[in-house]
Design an enzyme around this catalytic site. Sequence first.
Site, PDB file in Angstrom:
ATOM      1  N   SER A 233      61.561  63.505  69.410  1.00  0.00           N
ATOM      2  CA  SER A 233      60.943  62.125  67.975  1.00  0.00           C
ATOM      3  C   SER A 233      59.707  60.385  68.970  1.00  0.00           C
ATOM      4  CB  SER A 233      62.144  60.848  68.150  1.00  0.00           C
ATOM      5  OG  SER A 233      62.440  60.549  66.773  1.00  0.00           O
ATOM      6  N   ASP A 457      65.979  67.024  58.665  1.00  0.00           N
ATOM      7  CA  ASP A 457      65.631  66.242  59.759  1.00  0.00           C
ATOM      8  C   ASP A 457      64.959  64.153  59.079  1.00  0.00           C
ATOM      9  OD1 ASP A 457      64.495  63.709  61.664  1.00  0.00           O
ATOM     10  OD2 ASP A 457      63.783  65.475  63.529  1.00  0.00           O
ATOM     11  N   HIS A 485      68.109  64.711  63.186  1.00  0.00           N
ATOM     12  CA  HIS A 485      66.940  64.558  64.047  1.00  0.00           C
ATOM     13  C   HIS A 485      67.247  65.658  65.082  1.00  0.00           C
ATOM     14  CE1 HIS A 485      63.459  61.794  65.396  1.00  0.00           C
ATOM     15  NE2 HIS A 485      64.687  61.395  65.962  1.00  0.00           N
TER      16      HIS A 485
END
Length: 516
Positions: A233, A457, A485
């Site tokens: 991320s 996502d 995610h």
Amino acid sequence: MNRRARVLAALATLAAACVTLTACVIPGATADRLPAPDRAPVIAGIAADLLPYYGQQLDWTACEGADEGSYYCTTVTAPLDWSAPDAGELELAVIVRIGDSGESTASLLTNPGGPGASGYDLVADSAVFAVGEKLAEAYDVVGFDPRGVGRSTAVTCLDTDGMDAYLFDIPADPRGSDGWTDELTQRNEEFAAACEAGSHGILPFITTVNAAHDMDLLRAVLGDDELTYLGYSYGTFLGATYAQLFPDRVGRLVLDGAIDPSVSGLEVGTTQAIGFESALRAYMADCLTDRECPFRGTVDDAMADLGTLLASVDRTPLRNDDGRMLGADSLMTGIVAALYSQDSWTYLTQALGQALSGDPEFAFFLADFYYNRSESGYDDNSTEAFRAYNCMDYPAETDAAAEDAADALIAEKAPTIAPYWTGVDACEVWPYPPTGTRGEIAAEGAAPIVVVGTTNDPATPYEWSVSLAEQLASGVLVTREGEGHTGFNKGSDCVDDAVETYLLEGTVPTDGLVCR
């Protein structure tokens, strides 16, 4: 009024199983085998004014509370400002879990996202969850709290009561009114002032560029010639920034759930809104197949009913047992928290069912999960650090026409989320102007960098992974078709094999590999 769409924390570990381990230093403990015993700090090519940092010897101490291997803790001293190394120092908290082989091996650094999530806690709670069993066996897995975060020299703003008021109090005036705007602006000013007062001068140096320099320092003092890294991320932006700064020191990098470094804060917030609306519709389609689902009819019917619920609690908030009031913003935070992982959809069903019955308890449970809030208060400073990084990394939005266009696009593509997504930009009143820039990252000369993207996502939409892989001169894209995610260690043997084979053997996946 700046109406910049809010940028949500991109936390790869948000829906992780809750494993509570305390990685505290045992006073006077002596490790049987300290990390990298045969490797001296790597100082070749380092400027003279940085040698005191790159040449430091680490004092490792055994850590308590982990049951799956040997954990050791230390702190590393870094310059406060890498552009002026003599301007002060800060400390970085580091934890390492020794590989199961028991032999000296290379280090695998990891970052869970945020910005503001604790890499120290990620590894302390479970190195196997952080990087998977095979990598935890082969590598010394290193977690660290980036500058400003957690156990490192940290951004410090409000106490528990202050954070509760800041995050959960509902403005007295209606949403969108001048009074509503003024109240939120005042709150942001008070929050920013508290951060400045409590953070001892570090706020202007809480940037991803500085954090990437810190990561190269960690590489060197751990004794590694090249960086081996698994970033999730926001950790992909940190990793890509590192590659841009130090392409010749890139070893094997995997960036999972990518952030596109070329898009503005306004675009990030807009794309996230659309991504979460898409994830919400996928959740609704699944929910409607379950007898426990509180909604009926088609997905469109269910989304309309959810919109009615949000509007209802916006007008008439629900009182929780602890006195907090659940309005639409807190309910939306709880919804978003559950959409990070398909494994959390059952919790969302429970929260929405209770809220429809007038009970906000489980919705607050999800919102508190997002903010890392427990009965004893806030477990970390991730919310404060998140604000500090974003306010310094993202240039200010100055194009009113672009903001209007973004609002219109969110209203069209994310109609359920739209009324509760845009608002007052907290960074407008941050004590320091942003120093970050947005632009493509090529990292010319770097070794192959594997980018993993998941097709639905919501937090880091798939198109960002595609874009980053295209920008990187050595980028390689691996796609996971699915929900939630990030993609590695999420149940896809295809993705896991591609990532592990690269990090373990150096075999680069086929660019464009698609996995299910």
